[in-house]
Design an enzyme around this catalytic site. Structure first.
Site, short mmCIF file in Angstrom:
data_model
loop_
_atom_site.label_atom_id
_atom_site.label_comp_id
_atom_site.label_asym_id
_atom_site.label_seq_id
_atom_site.Cartn_x
_atom_site.Cartn_y
_atom_site.Cartn_z
N LEU A 1 0.84 -1.20 0.00
CA LEU A 1 0.00 0.00 0.00
C LEU A 1 0.87 1.25 0.00
CD1 LEU A 1 -2.72 -1.08 2.59
CD2 LEU A 1 -2.84 -1.19 0.10
N ARG B 1 10.28 13.69 3.36
CA ARG B 1 11.61 13.91 2.80
C ARG B 1 11.92 12.91 1.69
NH1 ARG B 1 12.96 13.79 8.08
NH2 ARG B 1 14.11 11.84 7.77
N HIS B 2 11.42 11.68 1.85
CA HIS B 2 11.71 10.62 0.88
C HIS B 2 10.42 10.25 0.15
CE1 HIS B 2 15.58 10.19 2.91
NE2 HIS B 2 14.92 10.16 4.05
N GLY C 1 4.03 0.77 4.66
CA GLY C 1 5.36 1.31 4.88
C GLY C 1 5.48 1.94 6.25
N ASP D 1 8.90 10.36 7.93
CA ASP D 1 9.99 11.14 7.34
C ASP D 1 9.59 12.56 6.99
OD1 ASP D 1 8.28 10.58 5.29
OD2 ASP D 1 9.85 10.12 3.83
N LYS D 2 8.36 12.99 7.35
CA LYS D 2 7.90 14.34 7.01
C LYS D 2 8.07 14.62 5.51
CE LYS D 2 7.05 15.01 11.36
NZ LYS D 2 7.36 13.66 11.80
N LEU E 1 -5.15 3.40 -1.01
CA LEU E 1 -6.51 3.40 -0.47
C LEU E 1 -7.38 4.34 -1.30
CD1 LEU E 1 -5.82 3.56 3.38
CD2 LEU E 1 -6.38 1.56 2.01
N VAL F 1 -1.64 11.26 2.56
CA VAL F 1 -0.59 10.53 3.26
C VAL F 1 -1.01 10.41 4.72
CG1 VAL F 1 1.82 10.46 3.92
CG2 VAL F 1 1.18 11.38 1.69
#
Length: 375
Positions: free
Chosen positions: A227, A254-255, A247, A251-252, A273, A286
């Protein structure tokens, strides 16, 4: 004129091992920034005050019980044990009671939290992820229809935090498996578990599904889906005997796209989703890892994405149902999380609360959940 000589043996200066000065030692040692030193001192002060906070909690709990008992005594016409017990029950009914535990039903479906991003997160983000995993476990335990829950790539700083700060309470958790292997290994173990006697039964959202046992020759195999909100494909429903990977990274942003790329590198199916099909959002689609888990648990209970999103997505995300979207489930109340309960990262009392929650995952009241990129 004779040279001046001190009393005692003559020492060859070249053979004397002169200890390095403090200045020389400082040059060889790595220097720490002011922020790092402040953090170290803050963590040390927090650990030193742990016992004191524990005693203060005991005092507050004792005072709370005494106030409750005093309120009950004021309503007692006589001091008989029966009358006092009835008054205490009446007084207790005025206080919010803890929800009664009920027996949950295991379904043949698995959720895997992929924690293979330990080296990409900061220390505060790992704290937030640990809190999200703890909450995901508790939500799964308390859900009417629960999943088989796995935590893959469990190691590094995250495992160290669970073993030390959180006192290793996770070793006593039931219905969850912590694996050192990656998410593919977790998916294989999940498939074996769902095919076995402890894999669960078709109930809840799967009750009306005509499905044969996956061990039978003509059975349709379950799917393994990673997902991620970056996937071009949308998840329409959850299927029995399937594994859904989330996951585990905070990481705010960043990635961006790292979970999608991770799945593509392994040739694994991906999906997102269906938030955009049901909700209008004022922010990116997110969600924190625990929010993704809770949304899927609600769907297993209601078989209704709209109600699941309404009940779980935080208010700060600004989510509202799109025009024309109907709520299919019978439940008409949506209890979304408040803004303060989902902000992060955490310092101070977060560590203590997280430790307490890890030790009593089924009955604690969650007051924190951090931002992340679960899907």
């Amino acid at each position: 004129m004779m040279p001046y000589r001190t009393q005692g043996p003559v020492v060859d200066e070249e053979t004397v091992a002169v200890p390095p000065s403090d200045a020389a030692q400082d040059e060889t040692m790595p220097t720490l920034s002011k922020n790092k030193l402040k953090k170290i001192r803050r963590d040390q002060a927090w650990e030193e005050g742990r016992e004191k906070r524990k005693e203060l909690r005991k005092i507050r709990n004792k005072e709370r019980k005494e106030r409750k008992r005093a309120a009950a005594d004021q309503n007692v016409p006589s001091q008989s044990p029966q009358g006092k017990r009835k008054a205490e029950d009446d007084a207790g009914s005025q206080v919010a009671k803890k929800p009664k535990h009920f027996k949950t039903i295991q379904l043949p479906i698995s959720f895997v939290i992929d924690c293979g991003f330990d080296d990409l997160m900061l220390d505060g983000e790992r704290k937030s992820l640990a809190s999200q995993i703890t909450r995901s476990y508790s939500d799964n335990c308390r859900a009417p229809f629960r999943s088989c829950l796995f935590v893959s790539s469990f190691g590094g700083h995250l495992k160290e935090r669970y073993d030390t700060v959180l006192s290793g309470h996770h070793r006593n958790w039931k219905g969850i498996r912590f694996l050192e292997g990656d998410f593919e290994e977790a998916a294989r173990q999940a498939d074996e578990l769902m095919k076995g006697d402890l894999g669960g039964k078709l109930a809840g959202a799967f009750k009306q599904i005509e499905s044969t046992h996956p061990a039978e020759p003509d059975a349709e195999p379950g799917e393994v889906v990673y997902l991620t909100s970056d996937s071009p494909d949308t998840l329409t429903e959850l299927k029995p005997y399937s594994t859904y990977i989330i996951g585990g990274i905070v990481d705010k942003n960043r990635h961006k796209g790292i979970c999608y790329q991770r799945a593509m590198d392994r040739g694994m199916k991906t999906a997102k989703l269906p938030i955009g099909d049901y909700m209008k959002m004022t922010s990116r689609f997110v969600l924190a890892t625990n929010h993704v888990v809770e949304i899927m648990l609600r769907w297993l209970e209601l078989r209704d994405w709209a109600m699941a999103f309404l009940q779980v997505i935080p208010k700060r995300k600004g989510g509202n149902l799109k025009n024309g979207v109907e709520i299919l489930s019978k439940s008409s109340t949506a209890s979304t999380h408040d803004d303060e309960a989902n902000d992060g990262p955490f310092e101070g009392d977060h560590t203590e609360r997280e430790t307490r929650d890890a030790g009593h995952p089924k009955g604690f009241d969650h007051n924190t959940a951090a931002k992340g990129t679960g899907a």
